[in-house]
Scaffold this active site. Structure first.
Site, short mmCIF file in Angstrom:
data_model
loop_
_atom_site.label_atom_id
_atom_site.label_comp_id
_atom_site.label_asym_id
_atom_site.label_seq_id
_atom_site.Cartn_x
_atom_site.Cartn_y
_atom_site.Cartn_z
N ASP A 141 59.21 -30.60 -4.65
CA ASP A 141 58.56 -31.21 -3.63
C ASP A 141 57.58 -32.10 -4.06
O ASP A 141 56.89 -31.77 -5.03
CB ASP A 141 57.79 -30.09 -2.67
CG ASP A 141 57.50 -30.57 -1.01
OD1 ASP A 141 56.76 -31.53 -1.12
OD2 ASP A 141 58.00 -30.25 -0.35
N ASP A 180 65.97 -28.88 2.47
CA ASP A 180 65.14 -28.82 3.17
C ASP A 180 64.04 -29.92 3.11
O ASP A 180 62.78 -29.67 3.55
CB ASP A 180 64.35 -27.58 3.72
CG ASP A 180 63.77 -27.32 5.09
OD1 ASP A 180 63.97 -28.28 5.99
OD2 ASP A 180 62.80 -26.58 5.15
N HIS A 190 63.89 -35.53 6.17
CA HIS A 190 64.82 -35.44 7.17
C HIS A 190 65.28 -36.86 7.93
O HIS A 190 66.05 -36.82 8.95
CB HIS A 190 64.29 -34.51 8.19
CG HIS A 190 64.06 -33.06 8.10
ND1 HIS A 190 63.99 -32.73 6.87
CD2 HIS A 190 64.35 -31.96 8.78
CE1 HIS A 190 64.14 -31.12 6.80
NE2 HIS A 190 64.27 -30.63 8.17
N ASP A 242 67.56 -26.98 9.47
CA ASP A 242 67.29 -28.30 10.71
C ASP A 242 68.82 -28.87 11.17
O ASP A 242 68.74 -30.00 11.00
CB ASP A 242 66.19 -29.17 10.32
CG ASP A 242 64.91 -28.22 9.88
OD1 ASP A 242 64.54 -27.48 10.85
OD2 ASP A 242 64.28 -28.68 9.01
N SER A 278 62.43 -35.75 -5.26
CA SER A 278 63.70 -35.25 -5.47
C SER A 278 64.59 -36.01 -6.07
O SER A 278 65.27 -35.49 -6.96
CB SER A 278 64.26 -34.73 -3.93
OG SER A 278 65.64 -34.44 -4.04
MG MG Z 1 63.11 -27.36 7.85
#
Ligand code: MG
Length: 211
Positions: free
Chosen positions: A70, A140, A143, A169, A123
């Protein structure tokens, strides 16, 4: 089942992973056997370390480690003015989101520093340095369409046969949430024939690499 004390630490951390999905994540990672159980786990998008605790607990049980990737600056949807913004995560000195101190506190509090390796960076940048089999991949991250497609393309080829790909998600019904995890990760993984679905819990999907 995850140690109740570890679950307590996971639930105390900020984040968006419901308890039932965290438990499903843990159970899936603990179900791995053989080489896939010993290979490293990779988590894309750790935020404040909430899901990382479930994964770290599973990694300890399996005798492996979690690479928790992250940049800790938050995705597009976490920035000021967006739905998933939390102003208490802003670094007062820079005015930017910084979830790294919260992540460290979560992992240290849970006693998982020996099995969770934080990778602080983008990433795709880290993916370009990665060329090893992954036993459990949890996506995750960002998005939006672009980050979702990049994570799919960059990371899923490294999941070993018999290994698992978990995606968070995933919303087949557009009224439930954003499209990219469903359209740009989940559907292509199944359509490609490399993965088969193992379980669905809330918005969490777990797929096994079969070829
Ligand atoms: Mg999530």
């Amino acid at each position: 089942m995850i140690d109740p004390e570890l679950r307590r630490h996971a639930l105390a951390a900020r984040g968006f992973m419901p308890e039932v999905e965290g438990d499903a994540l843990f159970d899936a990672a603990c179900s791995l056997r053989g080489d896939a159980a010993r290979a490293p786990f990779v988590e894309i998008g750790s935020w404040c370390g909430r899901s990382t605790v479930w994964l770290g607990a599973a990694a300890r049980q399996q005798g492996t480690v979690v690479l928790a990737v992250d940049h800790h600056r938050g995705s597009e949807e976490n920035q000021p003015g967006w739905e998933w913004h939390d102003p208490t995560l802003l670094d007062a000195a820079t005015g930017r989101i910084d979830t790294l101190p919260f992540f460290r506190s979560t992992i240290a509090g849970a006693g998982l520093e020996d099995v969770v390796v934080a990778v602080v960076g983008e990433s795709p940048v880290f993916a370009a340095c990665w060329n090893a089999p992954i036993g459990f991949l949890f996506i995750d991250g960002g998005h939006g369409v672009e980050p979702a497609r990049a994570d799919y393309a960059n990371w899923t080829p490294h999941v070993m046969i018999g290994g698992l790909l978990a995606i968070h998600d995933v919303f087949p019904d557009p009224t439930d949430g954003g499209r990219p995890p469903y359209e740009d990760i989940y559907l292509p993984a199944l359509a490609g024939g490399r993965f088969e679905e193992v379980s669905a819990t809330g918005s969490l999907r777990v797929l096994r690499r079969v070829r």
